[in-house]
Scaffold this motif. Sequence first.
Motif, short mmCIF file in Angstrom:
data_model
loop_
_atom_site.label_atom_id
_atom_site.label_comp_id
_atom_site.label_asym_id
_atom_site.label_seq_id
_atom_site.Cartn_x
_atom_site.Cartn_y
_atom_site.Cartn_z
N LYS A 81 0.25 -1.16 0.13
CA LYS A 81 -0.08 -0.41 -0.26
C LYS A 81 1.10 1.48 0.16
O LYS A 81 0.69 2.41 -0.72
N ASP A 82 1.77 1.15 0.55
CA ASP A 82 2.88 2.06 0.77
C ASP A 82 3.61 2.94 -0.35
O ASP A 82 4.18 3.41 -0.32
N LEU A 83 3.90 1.50 -1.35
CA LEU A 83 4.13 1.74 -2.52
C LEU A 83 3.48 1.89 -3.44
O LEU A 83 3.65 2.09 -4.88
N GLY A 84 2.16 2.01 -3.34
CA GLY A 84 1.12 2.88 -4.41
C GLY A 84 0.45 0.87 -5.28
O GLY A 84 0.65 1.29 -6.16
N LEU A 85 1.15 -0.04 -5.21
CA LEU A 85 1.33 -1.71 -6.07
C LEU A 85 0.31 -1.94 -5.13
O LEU A 85 0.03 -2.21 -4.21
N THR A 86 -0.24 -2.63 -6.73
CA THR A 86 -1.02 -4.35 -5.90
C THR A 86 0.16 -5.12 -6.06
O THR A 86 1.34 -5.08 -7.02
N TYR A 87 0.10 -6.47 -5.34
CA TYR A 87 0.14 -7.21 -5.80
C TYR A 87 0.90 -7.88 -7.27
O TYR A 87 1.99 -8.09 -7.36
N PRO A 88 -0.70 -8.04 -7.95
CA PRO A 88 0.03 -8.57 -9.39
C PRO A 88 1.06 -7.20 -10.32
O PRO A 88 2.31 -7.72 -10.75
N GLN A 89 0.92 -5.75 -9.71
CA GLN A 89 1.37 -5.21 -10.39
C GLN A 89 2.92 -4.53 -9.72
O GLN A 89 4.38 -4.25 -10.52
N TYR A 90 3.03 -5.38 -7.93
CA TYR A 90 4.67 -6.12 -7.79
C TYR A 90 5.18 -6.58 -8.03
O TYR A 90 6.64 -6.40 -8.51
N LEU A 91 4.71 -7.89 -8.99
CA LEU A 91 5.47 -9.42 -9.69
C LEU A 91 5.87 -8.21 -10.97
O LEU A 91 7.32 -8.73 -10.94
N VAL A 92 4.98 -7.50 -11.72
CA VAL A 92 5.58 -7.12 -12.87
C VAL A 92 7.04 -6.22 -12.34
O VAL A 92 7.66 -6.24 -13.49
#
Length: 151
Positions: A34-45
């Motif tokens: 949440k602090d990075l502004g990413l969802t889990y799938p976005q994090y994987l990308v």
Amino acid sequence: MASNDDYLRLDRQICFSLNAATRAFGGVYRTLLKDLGLTYPQYLVMLALWEAPAAEGLPVKGLGERLRLDSGTLSPLLKRLEANGLVRRERSARDERSVTVTLTAAGAALKERAVTVPQKIAQATGFELAEIEDLRERLNRLTEALDGAAL
């Protein structure tokens, strides 16, 4: 000796245990990302792109293969990351059918803020590093076996 009914118990199903673990991981990742502004799938990308040579990026097709995502799932993720200024998508000059994804300066900089995520995930599991590595290896072997399963 287990009866046929025992084999059909929910708590004996590996698929249920994996699904429950995945959901639990999702909750922990959701909080951390949440602090990075990413969802889990976005994090994987982003993880895949942080591994790629910065100047080259990755073709969308290769990114999808690496992440085991089809284009219908990957395209919206990339659009959102692009809208957030973290990646850039460009058609290849050599092959207009091919689209390459590269990090923007903001996307590359986000890596520094994300570096603590794996450590916090490891802490959340309560496992030793060797246990985490062993579990990951076993899950990779399970995935390979299931990918090759002929039923």
